[in-house]
Design a protein around this motif. Structure first.
Motif, PDB file in Angstrom:
ATOM      1  N   ASP A 164     -12.190   3.336   3.034  1.00  0.00           N
ATOM      2  CA  ASP A 164     -12.228   4.005   1.732  1.00  0.00           C
ATOM      3  C   ASP A 164     -13.596   4.622   1.447  1.00  0.00           C
ATOM      4  O   ASP A 164     -13.748   5.374   0.472  1.00  0.00           O
TER       5      ASP A 164
ATOM      6  N   LEU B  89      -3.286   6.249   4.344  1.00  0.00           N
ATOM      7  CA  LEU B  89      -3.345   5.738   2.975  1.00  0.00           C
ATOM      8  C   LEU B  89      -4.641   6.172   2.298  1.00  0.00           C
ATOM      9  O   LEU B  89      -4.652   6.484   1.102  1.00  0.00           O
ATOM     10  N   CYS B  90      -5.745   6.210   3.051  1.00  0.00           N
ATOM     11  CA  CYS B  90      -7.011   6.705   2.497  1.00  0.00           C
ATOM     12  C   CYS B  90      -6.898   8.183   2.145  1.00  0.00           C
ATOM     13  O   CYS B  90      -7.432   8.634   1.118  1.00  0.00           O
TER      14      CYS B  90
ATOM     15  N   ALA C 241       0.969   4.199  -2.738  1.00  0.00           N
ATOM     16  CA  ALA C 241       0.589   5.552  -2.318  1.00  0.00           C
ATOM     17  C   ALA C 241       1.703   6.565  -2.566  1.00  0.00           C
ATOM     18  O   ALA C 241       1.442   7.704  -2.958  1.00  0.00           O
ATOM     19  N   TYR C 242       2.959   6.161  -2.347  1.00  0.00           N
ATOM     20  CA  TYR C 242       4.064   7.119  -2.398  1.00  0.00           C
ATOM     21  C   TYR C 242       5.053   6.866  -3.532  1.00  0.00           C
ATOM     22  O   TYR C 242       6.062   7.579  -3.645  1.00  0.00           O
TER      23      TYR C 242
ATOM     24  N   CYS D 283       4.305  11.597   5.220  1.00  0.00           N
ATOM     25  CA  CYS D 283       3.504  12.764   4.862  1.00  0.00           C
ATOM     26  C   CYS D 283       3.353  13.629   6.107  1.00  0.00           C
ATOM     27  O   CYS D 283       3.639  13.190   7.219  1.00  0.00           O
TER      28      CYS D 283
ATOM     29  N   ALA E  39       0.833  -1.204   0.000  1.00  0.00           N
ATOM     30  CA  ALA E  39       0.000   0.000   0.000  1.00  0.00           C
ATOM     31  C   ALA E  39       0.866   1.252   0.000  1.00  0.00           C
ATOM     32  O   ALA E  39       0.554   2.230  -0.687  1.00  0.00           O
ATOM     33  N   MET E  40       1.961   1.241   0.773  1.00  0.00           N
ATOM     34  CA  MET E  40       2.874   2.389   0.787  1.00  0.00           C
ATOM     35  C   MET E  40       3.545   2.562  -0.571  1.00  0.00           C
ATOM     36  O   MET E  40       3.735   3.683  -1.047  1.00  0.00           O
TER      37      MET E  40
ATOM     38  N   LYS F 200      -4.233   9.760   1.279  1.00  0.00           N
ATOM     39  CA  LYS F 200      -3.404   9.869   0.071  1.00  0.00           C
ATOM     40  C   LYS F 200      -4.225   9.597  -1.183  1.00  0.00           C
ATOM     41  O   LYS F 200      -4.001  10.208  -2.240  1.00  0.00           O
ATOM     42  N   ALA F 201      -5.198   8.685  -1.074  1.00  0.00           N
ATOM     43  CA  ALA F 201      -6.002   8.281  -2.225  1.00  0.00           C
ATOM     44  C   ALA F 201      -7.390   8.917  -2.235  1.00  0.00           C
ATOM     45  O   ALA F 201      -8.265   8.474  -2.981  1.00  0.00           O
TER      46      ALA F 201
END
Length: 559
Positions: A483, A313-314, A260-261, A293, A256-257, A316-317
């Protein structure tokens, strides 16, 4: 020869050329080397140059991961200014004595390794200070050749008024999140620096929870203080990489990281090795010391109520807002909105994340201002999925305006179920009842005599019994379907929602929880709304709403 001399003088005035040609640093291996800026250091330098070239005083606050080299490049820029320009007074303040000593040694290495022709004359000092001044005691000689009369002084921020009696040109405030009495000390320092375009203040720190530094950072992000906020994540450091052994399998969090990044395998392996080695398996400590972040940087204060790693993570998205604005309307005799239309506005109080669909069931939870808060909020969701559809966030003082906007918003979403808190004021709820709003939340409190649900008690009440229930329910929502929470504002509030010393979930000091409570009310109230497309008889009620004001249909779309 004259042309060559003039060219050299011109280059010497260029901080970057001077730094990379003449300044030395001690490397991690204990050797001297020329200071060549890394990408993150270059970014800081370019912002400093941009502000100076624009004729503005340089004012920068940096939130960073550990050991990215910002003290080094800041010291280098300020050393150049102090060693090439007269009457410059530079103050460097660190959080501990050893840090102060290290910064002084850095400046001393700069000076000691300059070519002899570039070394400004200096006088001896017992303090951690370099004074570019003729050391002679001969008054005539000193008047003839006083030197630059500039200085670099390194001090430890122990609290109190460092710099209060000075007039300073440059200030480097290092690791301010760990200063005692930070606000008082920073106030004194900032007052000592005039608003002159040839002055500079660079404040930098790793995070230290929800303290004065976080409030200062937030103010810079909001634009309420005149500082440029710069965040630098750990993966900006090129050296934070490690070889990936064959057969390495990544965890769900690591994948996931990566998504996301935009991380690669070597960066993920360095992170894994650092957690397992230097941090003894403490992944939360990594997030504090090496944030990805800005939001993550402050998460270690208190005991987070939600799973902050998942929320980040949410965040970020998070989806973009489809439209933003407010409703405009005429008012009937009882102030009910009539003929309402949507008005786009960049500063609008309402954000739309999903358009209303024909016959779809919607729920809105409303948190009203009170108990120290001055914000009215509402969280809208599609009751089939729980996904967020809209948000109302109003920091004005008009309860009537809030009720009118909520009326229009609910009507546009098929006469959505409105569950509005009545703790601090019953006015919005009473107006909705007076205006004949079709679906209002009924408090689930049975009549004392008949034990049947009292259908006359509308509105949501948050109390010692219901508050833990709705927050526990929202915790489950965030854990299983995070999400579905679309609003960046809501997600940021959830990140700062913590358990206090008595283990009561609440907003961290200086933060808000209005959106959190509105979302909690909305998700708890879902049982009083259909989970499927509205039945035919309910659709008739929706058509009745259309007849009340047919123009509200223009945003509704067919599934």
């Amino acid at each position: 020869m004259r042309a060559e001399t003039e060219e050299l003088v011109r280059r010497l005035k260029n901080p970057r050329w001077y730094i990379e040609h003449f300044l030395c640093i001690r490397t991690k291996k204990g050797k001297l080397a020329r200071l060549v800026m890394k990408p993150a250091q270059q970014r800081l330098y370019e912002v400093m140059k941009r502000e100076h070239d624009a004729g503005r005083p340089v004012r920068i606050v940096i939130l960073k991961a550990r050991q990215l080299g910002f003290s080094t490049v800041t010291e280098a820029v300020f050393f150049h200014d102090s060693a090439t320009r007269p009457l410059v007074r530079t103050l460097i303040a660190a959080h501990r004595e050893d840090a102060t000593a290290n910064l002084f040694k850095m400046n001393k290495i700069f000076y000691d390794n300059l070519p002899a022709a570039l070394k400004p004359i200096r006088k001896n000092s017992n303090a951690q200070e370099i004074v570019f001044e003729n050391p002679t005691k001969d008054a005539v000689e000193k008047e003839r050749n006083p030197g630059l009369m500039s200085s670099i002084r390194c001090v430890t921020a122990k609290g109190g008024g460092i710099g209060r009696s000075d007039t300073l040109t440059n200030v480097h405030a290092s690791e301010v999140a760990f200063w005692p009495q930070m606000e008082e000390t920073m106030d004194a320092l900032l007052q000592a620096v005039p608003d002159d375009p040839d002055t500079a203040v660079v404040i930098e720190s790793t995070p230290n929870g929800f303290n004065a530094f976080k409030r200062f950072w937030d103010a810079a992000v909001d634009g309420t203080v005149a500082f440029v906020p710069l965040f630098f994540p750990w993966f900006d450091e090129p050296e934070y990489r490690a070889p990936v052994p064959d057969g390495t399998e990544w965890t769900e969090e690591e994948l996931a990281m990566k998504a996301a990044y935009g991380l690669d395998g070597e960066q993920l392996m360095w992170r894994r090795n650092t957690i397992a080695g230097k941090l003894r398996g403490d992944a939360e400590k990594f997030r504090q010391e090496y944030p990805s972040c800005a939001e993550e940087a402050f998460l270690m204060s208190g005991d987070p109520f939600f799973d902050n790693a998942k929320l980040l993570l949410c965040l970020k998205a998070a989806p973009r807002v489809l439209r933003r604005g407010r409703y405009v309307y005429a008012e009937s005799e009882n102030l009910r909105p009539e003929g309402w239309t949507w008005q786009e506005a960049a500063d609008g109080e309402i954000s739309i994340y999903a358009e209303p669909e024909e016959r779809a069931p919607y729920v809105f939870g409303g948190d009203t201002a009170g108990d120290g808060s001055d914000r009215f909020t509402a969280h809208g969701l599609d009751n089939r999925t729980g996904g967020q559809t809209a948000q109302l966030w109003y920091d004005g003082g008009s309860e009537l305006w809030y009720a009118q906007q909520l009326y229009c918003l609910g009507m546009d979403y098929n006469g959505a179920l409105l569950s509005v808190e009545i703790n601090y004021s019953t006015y919005p709820e009473r107006k909705l009842e007076e205006w004949g709003y079709p679906r209002l939340y009924i408090r689930e409190k049975p009549d004392d005599r008949t034990r049947e649900l009292d259908t006359k008690k509308f509105g949501w009440r948050t109390d010692q019994r219901t508050r833990p229930l709705i927050l526990a329910n929202l915790h489950t929502v965030a854990d299983q379907t995070a999400d579905m929470l679309a609003s960046e504002d809501l997600l940021r509030e959830m990140l700062t929602f913590v358990r206090n010393e008595e283990m009561r979930p609440e907003a961290a000091p200086g933060e808000h929880d209005d959106l959190v409570m509105a979302a909690a009310i909305a998700h708890w109230s879902r049982a009083q709304q259909s989970y499927e497309l509205l039945a035919e008889e309910e659709e008739k009620q929706t058509k009745l709403i259309d007849r009340l004001d047919p123009r509200h249909k223009k945003h509704r779309r067919t599934k």
